[in-house]
Design an enzyme around this catalytic site. Structure first.
Site, PDB file in Angstrom:
ATOM      1  N   GLU A 229       1.146  -1.288  -0.163  1.00 55.02           N
ATOM      2  CA  GLU A 229      -0.110  -0.040   0.035  1.00 55.02           C
ATOM      3  C   GLU A 229       0.631   1.267   0.047  1.00 55.02           C
ATOM      4  O   GLU A 229       0.848   2.021   0.732  1.00 55.02           O
ATOM      5  CB  GLU A 229      -0.848  -0.728   1.165  1.00 55.02           C
ATOM      6  CG  GLU A 229      -2.003  -0.956   1.281  1.00 55.02           C
ATOM      7  CD  GLU A 229      -3.154  -1.874   0.016  1.00 55.02           C
ATOM      8  OE1 GLU A 229      -2.905  -0.804  -0.870  1.00 55.02           O
ATOM      9  OE2 GLU A 229      -3.507  -2.629   0.238  1.00 55.02           O
ATOM     10  N   GLY A 230       2.335   1.357  -0.822  1.00 55.27           N
ATOM     11  CA  GLY A 230       2.765   2.104  -0.419  1.00 55.27           C
ATOM     12  C   GLY A 230       3.985   2.062   0.445  1.00 55.27           C
ATOM     13  O   GLY A 230       3.690   1.615   1.567  1.00 55.27           O
TER      14      GLY A 230
END
Length: 610
Positions: free
Chosen positions: A423-424
């Site tokens: 998610e980054g």
């Protein structure tokens, strides 16, 4: 819901912040349902799930759907429960304790469902969302590619319009796709000739669609992960999600929500690690007494609770604020040919909005979901790093037993490492937070909130009501002093960095990292301060002495974080900040006795039901 009794002119955030202590009996019932599902239905079956028992995994999805857990924030018109923000957070945090299954479920109910709900046509919502909310179908999100990880929008998967067949043709490879092995519906991003990145809904069983072998991962073994291979996969026009060339807006705006959702998942893991650590410390005896009586163990437990409480405060605050954004989109569903659930009057059958109208809808909704980029990014950073530290300390408290596979903390340790990457990465999220703070017009946004920015400039409104217990007021005074002096100093140094680097500031990554860590400390401290005071005013939450200790320790933690990062920035930039660095106790307050405060907090942790 618990209402805080506030008599004085307190900081406005105290009145508005969403806090877990505001649970009603209905919220408790919803949370108990989610926790019972995890404890009774998921965790006993984790070995089978980690051995890739797909039939069991799908059965558990259906059970979760029958309980409403897969559709807690889905509108009733599309098969969901449409619960309030606090219920959604409580359920998501509870499911976070479900290990790899929790990751799989998080992906499904988040990025596997929300792109269709928020950006799909009414026909697409009716076709897919009810089954996703019921756990009958499983969703997946396919953005990452072998050469497009952190640079997620640089993927090489291509698509073209085939006029003879009346379909789009998708070709490429997606990597590390959660749920790939079991998903029925894939959100796939590809570059459309002449348009740019575009989003599609691709169904399992489509010709040319295949799934690679299961990845061999360090942890989260109960979460299926594999590559998705697309070889001229035909997707009908009805599978176009949003509008041509608008895929980057769909991708990034739902990832913003996913980062917050991952932070909530991390809270569940962090709490579970703390619970196991407390239990083991009470039961394990060395030198003739429980190790919970030893000072170093007690200090670890207090620090674990502090990290969790700080992360929880900011995550619930942001969740409450995001709820308004999501509700605004639900109310806007008529703009693309559907109707908000309350009206029940969609456009006449066969009447579709133009491509330009669909693009306008995507842009409007993406802008709504992107209002809190910095907050969501920093939620993810702090919550996952708190998770990592708490799990590590839980293993340490278990000693050699924590290294043995028969103890659950060993699995928690392996599972925890991924949350700082997907998610980054946390590095990318730090960059995103500062980039968002700069603003598109180059004018800096007030941080951590407009109220605190005003207070830092001299308009200081207190957080603590004078009627609160003295221990709470004393702890709040420490935290307030750090928050206000820290905010003023941060603003001065951020402006100095903007003057020195101009538009190139995001490229000065060492500077950006220190700004982001200061941002996070300010936002987390403000959230913890407002949450604790609100709970105390309502007669909920910690005992007054523990609440005061928590606030004092949060202030001391933020002070250390701010001082380290801003001292280094000041020396590097050759700039003097407008305010002195906050002392450990905050400007104008006595220094905090962190050893005594940690003892007080440890007493509470060892006696509480966590």
């Amino acid at each position: 819901m618990v209402q805080a009794s506030l008599s004085g002119p307190v900081h406005p955030l105290v009145r508005s912040i969403l806090i877990p202590e505001a649970k009603t009996s209905e919220h408790q019932l919803i949370e108990t349902t989610a926790r019972s599902f995890v404890e009774e239905r998921v965790l006993p079956h984790l070995p089978a799930l980690e051995a890739h028992d797909d039939a069991l995994l799908k059965a558990l999805y259906r059970e979760a759907g029958e309980l409403g857990l897969a559709g807690v924030d889905v509108p009733e018109a599309y098969g969901g429960l449409e619960l309030d923000a606090l219920s959604v957070l409580l359920v998501t945090e509870a499911l976070g304790e479900a290990g790899g299954f929790g990751v799989s479920f998080n992906i499904h109910s988040g990025v596997g469902t929300q792109p269709i709900l928020f950006f799909g046509t009414e026909e697409q919502r009716r076709r897919y969302v009810p089954d996703l909310a019921a756990g009958v179908r499983i969703g997946a999100y396919a953005l990452t590619e072998p050469n497009a990880g952190s640079d997620a929008l640089s993927g090489r998967t291509r698509t073209r319009w085939d006029p003879a067949a009346g379909v789009f043709r998708l070709s490429g490879e997606k990597q590390w796709i959660s749920n790939a092995r079991v998903a029925d519906v894939f959100i796939v991003f590809a570059r459309l000739e002449g348009e740019g990145l575009t989003a599609f809904i691709v169904e399992r069983g489509s010709p040319g669609l295949s799934v690679g072998p299961e990845e061999r991962k360090m942890g989260i073994h109960a979460s299926p992960t594999a590559s998705l291979i697309l070889d001229e996969v035909p997707v009908p026009e009805a599978g176009l999600l949003g509008a041509p060339g608008e895929g980057h807006r769909v991708a990034l705006s739902v990832l913003n929500l996913a980062r917050h959702k991952m932070a909530v998942y991390a809270l569940g893991q962090s709490r579970r690690a703390l619970r196991f650590a407390v239990r083991f410390a009470k039961e394990r005896k060395q030198f003739g007494r429980p190790i919970a009586e030893f000072g170093l163990i007690r200090e670890k437990l207090a620090e674990m609770f502090l990290r969790h409480a700080i992360a929880e405060s900011m995550v619930y605050r942001t969740g409450g604020e995001l709820d308004g954004d999501k509700k605004a989109i639900v109310a806007d569903l008529s703009a693309d040919g559907g109707a908000p659930p309350s009206s029940g009057t969609p456009l006449p059958e066969g009447v579709r909005p133009s491509e330009a109208d669909r693009a306008a809808v995507v842009r409007r909704r993406a802008a709504t979901l992107s209002q809190r980029i910095a907050a969501c990014a920093l939620n993810k950073v702090l919550a996952t790093e708190a998770q990592g530290e708490n799990v590590d300390e839980a293993v340490q408290i278990h000693g050699g037993y924590g290294y043995m596979a028969e103890y659950e903390v060993e699995r928690l340790y392996r599972d925890a490492r991924i949350t700082r990457i997907f998610e980054g990465t946390n590095e990318i999220n730090r960059l995103a937070a500062v980039r968002d703070l700069i603003g598109k017009d180059g004018a800096p946004k007030p941080w951590p909130s407009p109220e605190t920015a005003a207070a830092a400039a001299g308009d200081r409104r207190p957080f603590a009501d004078p009627a609160l217990a003295s221990a709470v007021r004393e702890g709040a005074a420490v935290a307030e002093a750090v928050l206000y002096t820290g905010s003023a100093r941060f603003s001065a140094l951020f402006e100095a960095a903007r003057r020195r680097f101009g538009p190139a500031l995001p490229e000065a990554q060492a500077v950006v990292r220190r700004l982001a860590d200061a941002q996070a400390a300010l936002y987390a401290l403000e959230s913890t301060l407002a949450r604790t005071v609100r709970a105390q005013a309502a007669g909920a939450g910690l005992p007054a002495d523990a609440a005061g200790a928590l606030l004092a320790l949060a202030g001391a933690w933020a002070s250390r974080t701010l001082r380290t990062n801003m001292d280094e920035l000041e020396r590097h930039l050759g700039a003097s900040s407008a305010a002195p660095p906050p002392a450990s106790g905050g400007e104008g307050t006595a220094p905090v006795d962190v050893i005594r405060a940690a003892e007080t907090l440890a007493d509470y942790v060892l006696s509480a039901r966590l």
